[in-house]
Design a protein around this motif. Structure first.
Motif, short mmCIF file in Angstrom:
data_model
loop_
_atom_site.label_atom_id
_atom_site.label_comp_id
_atom_site.label_asym_id
_atom_site.label_seq_id
_atom_site.Cartn_x
_atom_site.Cartn_y
_atom_site.Cartn_z
N GLN A 43 0.85 -1.18 0.00
CA GLN A 43 0.00 0.00 0.00
C GLN A 43 0.89 1.23 0.00
O GLN A 43 1.95 1.24 0.64
CB GLN A 43 -0.90 0.00 1.23
N MET A 44 0.45 2.27 -0.71
CA MET A 44 1.21 3.51 -0.75
C MET A 44 1.31 4.08 0.66
O MET A 44 0.31 4.20 1.37
CB MET A 44 0.51 4.52 -1.66
N GLN A 45 2.52 4.43 1.07
CA GLN A 45 2.74 5.02 2.39
C GLN A 45 2.54 6.52 2.28
O GLN A 45 3.25 7.19 1.53
CB GLN A 45 4.16 4.70 2.87
N LEU A 46 1.57 7.03 2.99
CA LEU A 46 1.35 8.48 3.04
C LEU A 46 2.30 9.08 4.07
O LEU A 46 2.42 8.55 5.18
CB LEU A 46 -0.08 8.80 3.45
N THR A 47 2.95 10.16 3.70
CA THR A 47 3.78 10.88 4.66
C THR A 47 3.25 12.30 4.78
O THR A 47 2.69 12.86 3.84
CB THR A 47 5.26 10.90 4.25
N VAL A 48 3.44 12.85 5.95
CA VAL A 48 2.98 14.20 6.24
C VAL A 48 4.20 15.12 6.32
O VAL A 48 5.17 14.81 7.03
CB VAL A 48 2.22 14.24 7.59
N SER A 52 7.74 22.65 9.71
CA SER A 52 9.18 22.71 9.94
C SER A 52 9.98 22.06 8.81
O SER A 52 11.20 22.18 8.77
CB SER A 52 9.52 22.02 11.26
N GLY A 53 9.28 21.33 7.94
CA GLY A 53 9.96 20.63 6.86
C GLY A 53 10.18 19.16 7.16
O GLY A 53 10.51 18.38 6.28
N ALA A 54 10.01 18.77 8.41
CA ALA A 54 10.15 17.37 8.80
C ALA A 54 9.00 16.56 8.23
O ALA A 54 7.91 17.09 7.99
CB ALA A 54 10.19 17.25 10.32
N THR A 55 9.24 15.27 8.00
CA THR A 55 8.18 14.39 7.52
C THR A 55 8.00 13.24 8.50
O THR A 55 8.94 12.86 9.21
CB THR A 55 8.49 13.82 6.12
N ALA A 94 -6.69 9.73 -2.49
CA ALA A 94 -7.25 10.07 -3.81
C ALA A 94 -6.51 11.23 -4.45
O ALA A 94 -6.54 11.39 -5.67
CB ALA A 94 -8.73 10.39 -3.69
N SER A 95 -5.83 12.02 -3.64
CA SER A 95 -5.07 13.14 -4.20
C SER A 95 -3.92 12.65 -5.08
O SER A 95 -3.43 13.39 -5.92
CB SER A 95 -4.54 14.04 -3.09
N GLY A 96 -3.49 11.41 -4.86
CA GLY A 96 -2.42 10.83 -5.67
C GLY A 96 -1.03 11.20 -5.22
O GLY A 96 -0.06 10.75 -5.80
N SER A 97 -0.92 12.01 -4.22
CA SER A 97 0.39 12.43 -3.72
C SER A 97 0.78 11.58 -2.52
O SER A 97 -0.04 11.33 -1.64
CB SER A 97 0.32 13.90 -3.32
N ALA A 98 2.04 11.16 -2.48
CA ALA A 98 2.51 10.35 -1.36
C ALA A 98 2.92 11.22 -0.18
O ALA A 98 2.94 10.76 0.96
CB ALA A 98 3.68 9.47 -1.78
N GLU A 99 3.24 12.48 -0.44
CA GLU A 99 3.62 13.40 0.64
C GLU A 99 2.59 14.51 0.72
O GLU A 99 2.37 15.25 -0.25
CB GLU A 99 5.02 13.96 0.39
N ILE A 100 1.95 14.61 1.87
CA ILE A 100 0.84 15.55 2.07
C ILE A 100 1.28 16.65 3.03
O ILE A 100 1.75 16.36 4.13
CB ILE A 100 -0.37 14.82 2.71
N PRO A 101 1.13 17.92 2.64
CA PRO A 101 1.39 19.00 3.61
C PRO A 101 0.40 18.90 4.77
O PRO A 101 -0.78 18.57 4.57
CB PRO A 101 1.15 20.28 2.80
N ALA A 102 0.86 19.17 5.97
CA ALA A 102 0.04 19.00 7.17
C ALA A 102 -1.26 19.80 7.10
O ALA A 102 -2.30 19.32 7.55
CB ALA A 102 0.84 19.41 8.41
N HIS A 103 -1.24 20.98 6.51
CA HIS A 103 -2.47 21.79 6.47
C HIS A 103 -3.55 21.14 5.60
O HIS A 103 -4.73 21.39 5.80
CB HIS A 103 -2.17 23.22 6.00
N GLU A 104 -3.16 20.29 4.64
CA GLU A 104 -4.16 19.62 3.80
C GLU A 104 -4.95 18.57 4.58
O GLU A 104 -6.07 18.25 4.21
CB GLU A 104 -3.49 19.00 2.57
N ILE A 105 -4.37 18.05 5.63
CA ILE A 105 -5.10 17.10 6.47
C ILE A 105 -6.26 17.82 7.14
O ILE A 105 -7.39 17.32 7.16
CB ILE A 105 -4.17 16.43 7.50
N GLY A 106 -6.00 19.01 7.65
CA GLY A 106 -7.07 19.80 8.25
C GLY A 106 -8.16 20.14 7.26
O GLY A 106 -9.35 20.08 7.57
N LEU A 107 -7.77 20.47 6.03
CA LEU A 107 -8.76 20.75 4.99
C LEU A 107 -9.60 19.52 4.68
O LEU A 107 -10.81 19.62 4.47
CB LEU A 107 -8.07 21.23 3.70
#
Length: 168
Positions: A43-48, A52-55, A94-107
């Protein structure tokens, strides 16, 4: 892939299938040493990506915990929160991106939470959107009321349309 039975590194793929609506791949494998079969899921691993730039790996439980604080004292069950967590994770995948900016989780949380409980939504939005004054609350409540009014008007129009059965 290492065999879970004998720990041999030499395994072969017998069958691969897409599962979870394309979000994962199920592989049936066989060990060359012990001939035992086992199944793996990829499964695709989602990272946040934090401010600060950390994931870090996405944790649905962490997102649900934040929403649970907003739902404290509200008629929202643990099952409701689990479903909301799944909706959020599905939207992020569904966004298709493996790295998600933290603010998009709130959205991704806002819409399902609005549908679940408007008071909890206002609590969450007040922190997430960093409300500074009562005017921010008034503006958000006005948006909620306008959306509710639009929904009621659409429902009323559907009921009054000729040949439309509102029970369907």
């Amino acid at each position: 892939m290492r065999c879970p039975f004998c720990k041999n590194d030499d395994t072969r793929v017998l069958d691969s299938r897409v599962s979870d609506d394309g979000g994962a791949i199920r592989r049936r494998r066989a060990c060359s040493a012990c001939d035992k079969r086992f199944t793996t899921m990829e499964q695709m691993q989602l990272t946040v990506r934090k401010k600060s730039g950390a994931t870090e790996p996405f944790a649905r439980d962490k997102a649900v915990a934040g929403v649970a604080k907003a739902c404290k004292g509200r008629p929202v069950s643990a099952d409701d929160l689990a479903c909301l967590g799944q909706q959020v994770e599905d939207a992020l995948r569904a966004s298709g991106s493996a790295e998600i900016p933290a603010h998009e989780i709130g959205l991704a949380v806002l819409e399902p939470l609005r549908a679940l409980d408007e008071v909890a939504y206002l609590r969450f939005a007040s922190v997430y959107k960093a409300f500074d004054s009562a005017d921010d609350f008034v503006a958000e409540i006005a948006t909620l009321l306008a959306a509710a009014t639009d929904g009621e008007l659409a429902e009323e129009a559907a009921r009054s349309a000729p040949g439309v059965d509102p029970t369907n």
